[in-house]
Design a protein around this motif. Sequence first.
Motif, short mmCIF file in Angstrom:
data_model
loop_
_atom_site.label_atom_id
_atom_site.label_comp_id
_atom_site.label_asym_id
_atom_site.label_seq_id
_atom_site.Cartn_x
_atom_site.Cartn_y
_atom_site.Cartn_z
N GLY A 258 12.48 -6.96 -9.09
CA GLY A 258 11.09 -7.53 -8.84
C GLY A 258 10.04 -6.72 -8.23
O GLY A 258 9.80 -5.76 -8.84
N GLU A 259 9.41 -6.91 -7.22
CA GLU A 259 8.19 -6.37 -6.73
C GLU A 259 8.23 -4.84 -6.40
O GLU A 259 9.39 -4.52 -5.60
CB GLU A 259 7.42 -7.23 -5.53
CG GLU A 259 6.97 -8.36 -5.93
CD GLU A 259 6.33 -8.99 -4.68
OE1 GLU A 259 5.32 -9.63 -4.88
OE2 GLU A 259 7.06 -9.26 -3.73
N GLY A 260 7.21 -4.05 -6.65
CA GLY A 260 7.53 -2.81 -6.23
C GLY A 260 8.43 -2.06 -7.07
O GLY A 260 9.40 -2.64 -7.77
N HIS A 399 -3.12 -1.91 -18.00
CA HIS A 399 -2.76 -1.02 -16.95
C HIS A 399 -3.52 -1.24 -15.51
O HIS A 399 -2.87 -0.94 -14.46
CB HIS A 399 -3.11 0.57 -17.42
CG HIS A 399 -2.43 1.00 -18.58
ND1 HIS A 399 -0.98 0.88 -18.85
CD2 HIS A 399 -2.73 1.49 -19.94
CE1 HIS A 399 -0.58 0.97 -19.92
NE2 HIS A 399 -1.87 1.62 -20.37
N VAL A 400 -4.80 -1.39 -15.74
CA VAL A 400 -5.61 -2.06 -14.30
C VAL A 400 -4.77 -3.11 -13.66
O VAL A 400 -4.78 -2.99 -12.66
CB VAL A 400 -7.04 -2.42 -14.75
CG1 VAL A 400 -7.63 -3.03 -13.52
CG2 VAL A 400 -7.60 -1.29 -15.23
N LYS A 405 -1.25 -5.06 -9.51
CA LYS A 405 -0.16 -5.85 -8.95
C LYS A 405 0.62 -5.07 -7.90
O LYS A 405 1.21 -5.47 -6.83
CB LYS A 405 0.69 -6.07 -10.01
CG LYS A 405 2.07 -6.75 -9.63
CD LYS A 405 2.67 -7.17 -10.93
CE LYS A 405 4.11 -7.77 -10.58
NZ LYS A 405 4.73 -8.07 -11.88
N VAL A 406 0.64 -3.76 -7.91
CA VAL A 406 1.29 -2.72 -7.20
C VAL A 406 0.77 -2.72 -5.77
O VAL A 406 1.34 -2.68 -4.81
CB VAL A 406 1.68 -1.47 -7.48
CG1 VAL A 406 2.34 -0.46 -6.71
CG2 VAL A 406 2.57 -1.25 -9.15
N LEU A 407 -0.67 -2.61 -5.88
CA LEU A 407 -1.26 -2.35 -4.46
C LEU A 407 -1.41 -3.66 -3.75
O LEU A 407 -1.27 -3.85 -2.57
CB LEU A 407 -2.64 -2.02 -4.84
CG LEU A 407 -2.68 -0.56 -5.43
CD1 LEU A 407 -4.26 0.03 -5.43
CD2 LEU A 407 -2.07 0.40 -4.50
#
Length: 644
Positions: A258-260, A399-400, A405-407
């Motif tokens: 999932g995340e990260g 891509h933005v 999403k990562v930040l």
Amino acid sequence: MDADAGLIREMHENYVCVLADPEARPELGLLAARLSAERNHAVQFPFIAWISYEGNPVAWLPLRPRDVEDFASVWENSHAMVSKIWSESPRYVIFNSRRDNANRTTHLAMGAEEPVGRPAAMEAALDAAGRIAALYDPASSSIDGSGGLVPLTAVNFAATVALDPATPPGLQSRLTRLVEGLGATILRSPVVDPLDRGMFVGRRAEGWALPVFTKDAGTQSAASGAYARSHALTGSREFLAGAESFATVNETLFGEGGEGIGDYLALLGHVPDGRGFLWTQERLKELLSPDEFDVATAVFGISGLGNIPAESDPRRFFFRRNSLGMARSLAEAATTLGRPEAEVQALFESARRRLLAQRRELLQRAEHLIFEGTRITAVNARHARALTALAQVTGDRAHVERARKVLDYLKTRHYSEDGGLMRIAAGTRHEGVAARGEDYALLLDALLALYRLDLDPAHLHWAEALAAETLAKLGDKDAILLETPPDDRFGIFPIIHDAMVFGPSTWGTIYNPLGQLQQLGPRPEFEALLAAIRSRLVPALEKDHPFIHTDFAAGVLAEARGCLLLLEGDPEEAVFREMHQAALAPEFDGIVLVHLVPGLPSAFQLPEPTSGPKARIRRHGEDLGEALTAASLQQLLRETLASE
């Protein structure tokens, strides 16, 4: 080691043993590098250090691969030496280690005798670019002195300087040749795995035929960013495809759960004969259909005697084995085989999937594969930064969104209850680890890069707070930036991250984003840190191999522009969007960009917005002109840079 009960017992009877992870606590890797340098040794891991009860290093030993394989005898000799010294004169051991460590601390606190101004720093950075161009050897497609590392930072730096319109034409030409030649060689070599399309962390020997069979997320991010920048310089579709592929690999290979994204995928222990990575011709024939084998032979350059040249394997340990790299493109292979390109592409894909499945089966059966999925702030920030580089050269908003999403993940999951940034968030089965210098620096860099693309003022507010937290937690009395919070330090001595030993350095990386914030609103504490970094790193840049300071050199060149672009107007208006897009051209990366809207951070010293859309450019607080269209803005920016 864990199978030798006697050795384990001896270690615990004589020492307080601590297993330390340099991924979780990068200062330990920096400590190992600094101690190794004192003995003129290259740093290697595993690394053993004997530490006194006062926290001072007594003895240390970087373990080579052959030391790991024969660890019992290596330990016996080392233990006997340390025990002998201690038994003969424990007071001498304590006194000497205390004195040596005091000398290290004193050395770290010493700066340059004279301050270094921005013009001198810029001159040193351009000189470093010229030295890197001179160190490039087209015959071997390598940069002298880069060792086993894939010189992605050098490629990125070379492309950045070559894109700058203020760079002298002769240097631009030399750097462009480096980017075109070295970039293509790396991308087509076995260092880039054609089976899962990820990049290995390095090479084992001369040439590019034998990679180190380990991948990590940081390498994929560095590769994606370098090839995005190289595409901006050369227009190469091959480079752009590589940049997008490496970013995707980060999410597919390291984004499980999932995340990260996680940290690395490595081999645990020795893989006999490179099994799963190096292949005999006979084994490939067994695994692939005749048509697949023909395509694999054409693309990878498979040979019955093996395709690894003597300079990469002088002892012929891998005789008759083949490493896999894109020796020919699929189009070239189709021409060689006299078959339609679509058919060759389909056969290559089926061969790739079959070989990848075989590799996974071999490694899992032998329990050789280890995946470290811990989410680290610096790793995720580097990925977000790579995505912003892709967004810049493609204009693709997807891509933005991926970067955002990562930040967002880091903002919601990587802060402690008291509001401090964490390197590793606390989990149900482990404690958290407070952020290190590289976490702050890389996150700041990613935030400001994302702001250039989406102009969301929330990123500026976060960056302002993060910069203040960085100085509060890591600044010291000498105006230098430590890598580790003083209350979370593993004894020894204050650690600084001033060179690119294992990746981007804290000092080099933070120089550019801190310089941008300083342009938006001058603060004495920011200026003091920037000056302290220059005074220590400019002499190092002039003396050391420039390869290990390219992050700082790139920041110096960006800061030297001293230009601030003020955008005004409604982002929904076509004219505003066109001007914003024009300002995002890679040649203008050294110009700080801000959208004048109400609610910007109070520390910024900016004029009030007027009617728009329009763009104003300032240098060192002086207005140089304004533009009302994208075309006039581009002309104004180029004239401004040319007038330096």
